[in-house]
Design an enzyme around this catalytic site. Structure first.
Site, mmCIF file in Angstrom:
data_model
loop_
_atom_site.group_PDB
_atom_site.id
_atom_site.type_symbol
_atom_site.label_atom_id
_atom_site.label_comp_id
_atom_site.label_asym_id
_atom_site.label_seq_id
_atom_site.Cartn_x
_atom_site.Cartn_y
_atom_site.Cartn_z
ATOM 1 N N THR A 151 -5.023 7.634 4.854
ATOM 2 C CA THR A 151 -4.065 8.244 3.926
ATOM 3 C C THR A 151 -2.673 7.862 4.438
ATOM 4 O O THR A 151 -2.537 7.323 5.533
ATOM 5 C CB THR A 151 -4.179 9.780 3.922
ATOM 6 O OG1 THR A 151 -3.890 10.251 5.241
ATOM 7 C CG2 THR A 151 -5.574 10.236 3.521
ATOM 8 N N VAL B 137 -4.772 9.871 14.472
ATOM 9 C CA VAL B 137 -3.351 10.112 14.207
ATOM 10 C C VAL B 137 -2.670 8.786 13.901
ATOM 11 O O VAL B 137 -2.696 7.849 14.704
ATOM 12 C CB VAL B 137 -2.682 10.809 15.416
ATOM 13 C CG1 VAL B 137 -1.214 11.067 15.112
ATOM 14 C CG2 VAL B 137 -3.409 12.099 15.767
ATOM 15 N N LYS B 138 -2.080 8.743 12.704
ATOM 16 C CA LYS B 138 -1.441 7.504 12.253
ATOM 17 C C LYS B 138 0.043 7.551 12.605
ATOM 18 O O LYS B 138 0.758 8.482 12.226
ATOM 19 C CB LYS B 138 -1.633 7.390 10.742
ATOM 20 C CG LYS B 138 -1.606 5.994 10.207
ATOM 21 C CD LYS B 138 -2.033 6.035 8.749
ATOM 22 C CE LYS B 138 -1.914 4.699 8.088
ATOM 23 N NZ LYS B 138 -2.027 4.813 6.643
ATOM 24 N N ILE B 139 0.484 6.547 13.346
ATOM 25 C CA ILE B 139 1.831 6.536 13.914
ATOM 26 C C ILE B 139 2.553 5.269 13.466
ATOM 27 O O ILE B 139 1.983 4.172 13.549
ATOM 28 C CB ILE B 139 1.745 6.501 15.470
ATOM 29 C CG1 ILE B 139 0.846 7.615 16.000
ATOM 30 C CG2 ILE B 139 3.115 6.477 16.113
ATOM 31 C CD1 ILE B 139 1.536 8.848 16.476
#
Ligand code: E4P
Length: 218
Positions: A27, A86-88
């Site tokens: 997402t 966790v998208k960083i």
């Protein structure tokens, strides 16, 4: 190669999951906004709903752009479910945050990758995934797929464990080309996945088989 779906839409996630081919979900804030999801509680709720449908990894993106903020958000997101990644974003504090979260055993996906150098430093920081954006590179009249090839060559040569997650996929051909270029995962809209099923000769062939069967059994 693994298949992820690139959406925050629950019906589309269920449809892809029901095909039995879905390995995960990605997402981003734009996809959450597209579903009309606003406010922290609603966003956390949607991630939980997605994790309840899919066993594989679910990327949830931080909004903060400073190290402390990304760590705080990242830890909070990782507590939603064990399959949260966790998208960083690929920025300086993002690399610091990826190193920190990796040391804590939290999986990360470094997003907004547009060069081999960015992929290299994200892998060095320990990112679980790097997300090169194929479609957005193609939009600028460069070749998105050659970036996948370049990263795949570097990761194999240097023995990095980081997976290449081909993102910004726009059609079925992108999926096939990403597979050939060495992507470990493609994350795609549902339409691109369904596009893989289609060929006019399949439709014509099936119609003929059924017509011949009907004639023989009339
Ligand atoms: C997924 O991780 C990316 O955020 C997404 O694939 C970007 O796709 P877009 O370029 O179609 O917005």
């Amino acid at each position: 190669m693994m298949f992820f779906i690139d959406t925050a839409n629950l019906d589309q996630i269920k449809e892809a999951n029901d095909l039995g081919i879905l390995d995960g979900v990605t997402t981003n804030p734009s996809l959450m906004a597209k579903e009309g999801i606003s406010g922290k509680n609603n966003q956390l709720k949607r991630y939980k709903e997605i994790c309840d449908i899919v066993d594989g990894d679910v990327s949830a993106e931080v909004i903060s752009t400073d190290f402390e903020g990304m760590i705080k958000e990242g830890i909070e997101l990782s507590e939603i479910a064990p399959n949260i990644v966790v998208k960083i974003p690929m920025i300086k504090d993002g690399i610091k945050a990826i190193s920190h979260l990796t040391a804590k055993g939290i999986s990360t996906n470094c997003t907004l990758i547009f060069s081999a150098g960015q992929a290299l430093i994200a892998a060095k920081a320990g990112a679980t995934y790097v997300s090169p954006f194929i479609g957005r590179i193609d939009d600028t009249n460069w070749d998105g797929m050659s970036l996948i090839e370049e990263i795949a060559e570097i990761f194999a040569m240097q023995d990095f464990d980081t997976d290449i997650l081909a993102a910004s996929i726009r059609n079925a051909k992108h999926i096939v080309d990403a597979a050939k270029a060495g992507a470990d995962i493609v994350t795609c809209p549902l339409n691109s996945i369904l596009g893989l099923l289609k060929h006019p000769l399949t439709d014509i062939g099936l119609e003929k088989f059924l017509a011949d069967h009907a004639k023989a059994n009339a």
